[in-house]
Design an enzyme around this catalytic site. Structure first.
Site, PDB file in Angstrom:
ATOM      1  N   ASP A  39      55.559  63.088  29.670  1.00 30.14           N
ATOM      2  CA  ASP A  39      56.634  62.086  29.645  1.00 30.14           C
ATOM      3  C   ASP A  39      57.737  62.504  28.667  1.00 30.14           C
ATOM      4  OD1 ASP A  39      57.795  59.705  30.319  1.00 30.14           O
ATOM      5  OD2 ASP A  39      56.428  58.426  29.182  1.00 30.14           O
ATOM      6  N   GLY A 129      45.454  63.743  29.065  1.00 30.75           N
ATOM      7  CA  GLY A 129      45.955  64.066  27.724  1.00 30.75           C
ATOM      8  C   GLY A 129      45.739  62.876  26.800  1.00 30.75           C
TER       9      GLY A 129
HETATM   10  N1  AR6 Z   1      53.629  70.250  31.551  1.00 28.39           N
HETATM   11  C1  AR6 Z   1      52.440  70.180  32.176  1.00 28.39           C
HETATM   12  N2  AR6 Z   1      51.370  69.551  31.641  1.00 28.39           N
HETATM   13  C2  AR6 Z   1      51.532  69.010  30.411  1.00 28.39           C
HETATM   14  C3  AR6 Z   1      52.752  69.058  29.681  1.00 28.39           C
HETATM   15  C4  AR6 Z   1      53.846  69.727  30.308  1.00 28.39           C
HETATM   16  N3  AR6 Z   1      55.047  69.819  29.726  1.00 28.39           N
HETATM   17  N4  AR6 Z   1      52.573  68.404  28.499  1.00 28.39           N
HETATM   18  C5  AR6 Z   1      51.293  67.982  28.468  1.00 28.39           C
HETATM   19  N5  AR6 Z   1      50.659  68.352  29.611  1.00 28.39           N
HETATM   20  P1  AR6 Z   1      49.760  63.416  28.918  1.00 28.39           P
HETATM   21  P2  AR6 Z   1      48.399  61.027  30.001  1.00 28.39           P
HETATM   22  C6  AR6 Z   1      49.283  68.074  30.058  1.00 28.39           C
HETATM   23  O1  AR6 Z   1      49.326  63.073  27.536  1.00 28.39           O
HETATM   24  O2  AR6 Z   1      47.087  61.507  29.506  1.00 28.39           O
HETATM   25  C7  AR6 Z   1      52.605  59.683  27.187  1.00 28.39           C
HETATM   26  O3  AR6 Z   1      52.895  59.283  25.877  1.00 28.39           O
HETATM   27  C8  AR6 Z   1      48.305  67.613  29.009  1.00 28.39           C
HETATM   28  O4  AR6 Z   1      47.712  68.740  28.355  1.00 28.39           O
HETATM   29  O5  AR6 Z   1      51.157  63.868  29.123  1.00 28.39           O
HETATM   30  O6  AR6 Z   1      48.509  60.489  31.387  1.00 28.39           O
HETATM   31  C9  AR6 Z   1      52.969  58.628  28.206  1.00 28.39           C
HETATM   32  O7  AR6 Z   1      54.154  57.947  27.836  1.00 28.39           O
HETATM   33  C10 AR6 Z   1      47.304  66.835  29.848  1.00 28.39           C
HETATM   34  O8  AR6 Z   1      46.333  67.704  30.451  1.00 28.39           O
HETATM   35  O9  AR6 Z   1      49.561  62.147  29.919  1.00 28.39           O
HETATM   36  C11 AR6 Z   1      51.773  57.727  28.156  1.00 28.39           C
HETATM   37  O10 AR6 Z   1      51.842  56.828  27.071  1.00 28.39           O
HETATM   38  C12 AR6 Z   1      48.144  66.259  30.982  1.00 28.39           C
HETATM   39  O11 AR6 Z   1      49.361  66.999  30.981  1.00 28.39           O
HETATM   40  C13 AR6 Z   1      50.626  58.673  27.951  1.00 28.39           C
HETATM   41  O12 AR6 Z   1      51.190  59.813  27.292  1.00 28.39           O
HETATM   42  C14 AR6 Z   1      48.472  64.773  30.818  1.00 28.39           C
HETATM   43  O13 AR6 Z   1      48.729  64.505  29.452  1.00 28.39           O
HETATM   44  C15 AR6 Z   1      50.031  59.150  29.253  1.00 28.39           C
HETATM   45  O14 AR6 Z   1      48.887  59.930  28.970  1.00 28.39           O
END
Ligand code: AR6
Length: 177
Positions: A39, A129
């Site tokens: 995000d 994440g």
């Molecule tokens: N590109 C691809 N994957 C990524 C990237 C990137 N740039 N950055 C992180 N990941 P997350 P969630 C991976 O935390 O668990 C936010 O604050 C990461 O390693 O982005 O759904 C939102 O506003 C992980 O495997 O999303 C919500 O509050 C995956 O993407 C909350 O985080 C998802 O990690 C959502 O949490």
């Protein structure tokens, strides 16, 4: 009635904001006003037009926030895509099975992408994440749902995995299909 298709599924190791596709999916939260992880990266690189569109959606349709498992589309701003589809994954819980909500994120994003006429879509590993979902189970739900729920005109689904662990888990699930 939309026709389901068997998409070309690709795994990519990297940053989802580097992708060139019709739709980039954002692992958002219900406020739609940004956060960390995917995000944060999308808003940072995509620029202020995405946040402005999110604010507009909050004001016009989602006063209480976007419910978990649902998806909405905005401009992709400066990213190399036509649209961002924002979806809200469930926070992992050991006490309650929230898998249906995680599957719903993939299904609703695919449905919306098809409605928009998208041919290609890039997903992150939603909820794995900050929301704490175990990567192996998150990968199973992601791949299973995409294989069952992709509809025309979507033909390519890309999972963009940030680290080696995520990539290996998705690779294993895909190899077993
Ligand atoms: N590109 C691809 N994957 C990524 C990237 C990137 N740039 N950055 C992180 N990941 P997350 P969630 C991976 O935390 O668990 C936010 O604050 C990461 O390693 O982005 O759904 C939102 O506003 C992980 O495997 O999303 C919500 O509050 C995956 O993407 C909350 O985080 C998802 O990690 C959502 O949490």
């Amino acid at each position: 009635m939309s026709t389901s298709v068997s998409p070309a599924v690709r795994l990519v190791r990297g940053d989802i904001t580097d992708q060139s596709v019709d739709v980039i999916v954002n692992a958002a939260n219900s406020s739609l006003l940004g956060g960390g992880g995917v995000d944060g990266a999308i808003h940072r690189r995509g620029g202020p037009d995405i946040l402005a569109a999110c604010r507009e959606l909050r004001a016009s349709q989602y006063g209480k926030g976007l419910p978990t498992g649902q998806a909405v589309a905005t401009t992709a701003g400066r990213l190399d895509a036509q649209w961002i589809v924002h979806t809200v994954g469930p926070v992992f819980s050991g006490a309650q099975d929230r898998s249906a909500l995680l599957a719903s994120c993939y299904r609703e994003s695919l449905r919306l992408a098809a409605e928009l006429g998208a041919k290609s879509i890039a997903f992150p590993a939603i909820s794995t994440g900050i929301y704490g979902w175990p990567m192996d189970d998150g990968a199973r739900i992601a791949v299973r749902t995409v294989l069952a729920e992709t509809v025309e005109p979507v033909e390519e689904v890309r999972f963009v995995l940030f680290d080696a662990h995520a990539y290996v888990e998705f690779e294993e699930v895909l190899a077993m299909r």
